[in-house]
Design a protein around this motif. Structure first.
Motif, mmCIF file in Angstrom:
data_model
loop_
_atom_site.group_PDB
_atom_site.id
_atom_site.type_symbol
_atom_site.label_atom_id
_atom_site.label_comp_id
_atom_site.label_asym_id
_atom_site.label_seq_id
_atom_site.Cartn_x
_atom_site.Cartn_y
_atom_site.Cartn_z
ATOM 1 N N THR A 17 0.851 -1.182 0.000
ATOM 2 C CA THR A 17 0.000 0.000 0.000
ATOM 3 C C THR A 17 0.888 1.233 0.000
ATOM 4 O O THR A 17 1.802 1.343 0.812
ATOM 5 C CB THR A 17 -0.911 0.028 1.246
ATOM 6 N N ASN A 52 -2.362 10.650 -3.329
ATOM 7 C CA ASN A 52 -2.369 9.487 -4.221
ATOM 8 C C ASN A 52 -2.381 8.209 -3.376
ATOM 9 O O ASN A 52 -1.687 8.127 -2.359
ATOM 10 C CB ASN A 52 -1.134 9.490 -5.119
ATOM 11 N N TYR A 53 -3.139 7.222 -3.837
ATOM 12 C CA TYR A 53 -3.278 5.963 -3.122
ATOM 13 C C TYR A 53 -3.134 4.816 -4.109
ATOM 14 O O TYR A 53 -3.681 4.867 -5.205
ATOM 15 C CB TYR A 53 -4.661 5.901 -2.457
ATOM 16 N N ASP A 54 -2.392 3.794 -3.687
ATOM 17 C CA ASP A 54 -2.237 2.611 -4.529
ATOM 18 C C ASP A 54 -2.162 1.375 -3.634
ATOM 19 O O ASP A 54 -1.364 1.329 -2.695
ATOM 20 C CB ASP A 54 -0.964 2.726 -5.372
ATOM 21 N N SER A 56 -1.735 -2.772 -3.943
ATOM 22 C CA SER A 56 -1.424 -3.929 -4.784
ATOM 23 C C SER A 56 -1.448 -5.171 -3.905
ATOM 24 O O SER A 56 -0.546 -5.387 -3.097
ATOM 25 C CB SER A 56 -0.032 -3.781 -5.415
ATOM 26 N N SER A 84 -6.483 1.971 -6.847
ATOM 27 C CA SER A 84 -5.631 3.165 -6.895
ATOM 28 C C SER A 84 -6.523 4.365 -7.163
ATOM 29 O O SER A 84 -7.625 4.237 -7.696
ATOM 30 C CB SER A 84 -4.553 3.045 -7.973
#
Length: 157
Positions: A17, A52-54, A56, A84
């Protein structure tokens, strides 16, 4: 069961994250002029924020399995979907502190604080907000305190 099979089925999934934020702000503040009750003060400013957010998930959580005739991504209650996104906002604001009365019986100081803010979000558009406060100090040193722990911690011993 072989050691490699046990290692595979007992593997701990690892997700990644990332959350980052960029902030730029500028403000000006100071006295404008003096009224009989004190100095009128103002503050103006601008701000820009980007977030920003991601997410995986581990490949183990997004794999498809078939167990007892049921096919799906769930393995022992875990599932993961990559996510995301981002959000940005630009803001302008202004505030003014106006002393109304001072040094009168039961009015050591009476002032108002007025403010206005316009925020422009890339997701929902423009939003405006305002505030209007009135602060009254009846006698020297006697001010309303919203946090009793702060009042106790700063009281003379």
């Amino acid at each position: 069961m072989s050691a490699s099979c046990i290692a595979y089925v007992s593997r701990v999934p690892r997700n990644k994250t990332t959350n980052d934020q960029r902030v730029v702000e500028a403000n000006l503040q100071g006295g404008l002029f003096t009224l009989p009750a004190g100095e009128v003060r103002a503050a103006v400013g601008a701000a820009y924020r980007e977030q920003n957010y991601d997410f995986s998930p581990d490949n183990l959580l997004i794999s498809t399995f078939t167990l007892n005739g049921v096919t799906g991504p769930e393995l022992a209650g875990n599932s993961g979907t990559p996510l995301s996104g981002s959000d940005t906002v630009s803001e302008l604001y202004a505030e003014v502190l106006i002393p109304l009365l001072a040094d009168l019986p039961f009015i050591r100081q009476l002032e108002t604080n007025l403010g206005y803010r316009v925020s422009d979000y890339d997701t929902i558009g423009q939003v405006a907000s305002y505030k209007a406060d009135l602060s009254w100090e009846a006698i020297d040193g006697l001010e309303p305190d919203r946090d009793p722990e702060v009042a106790q911690g700063s009281a003379a011993q």
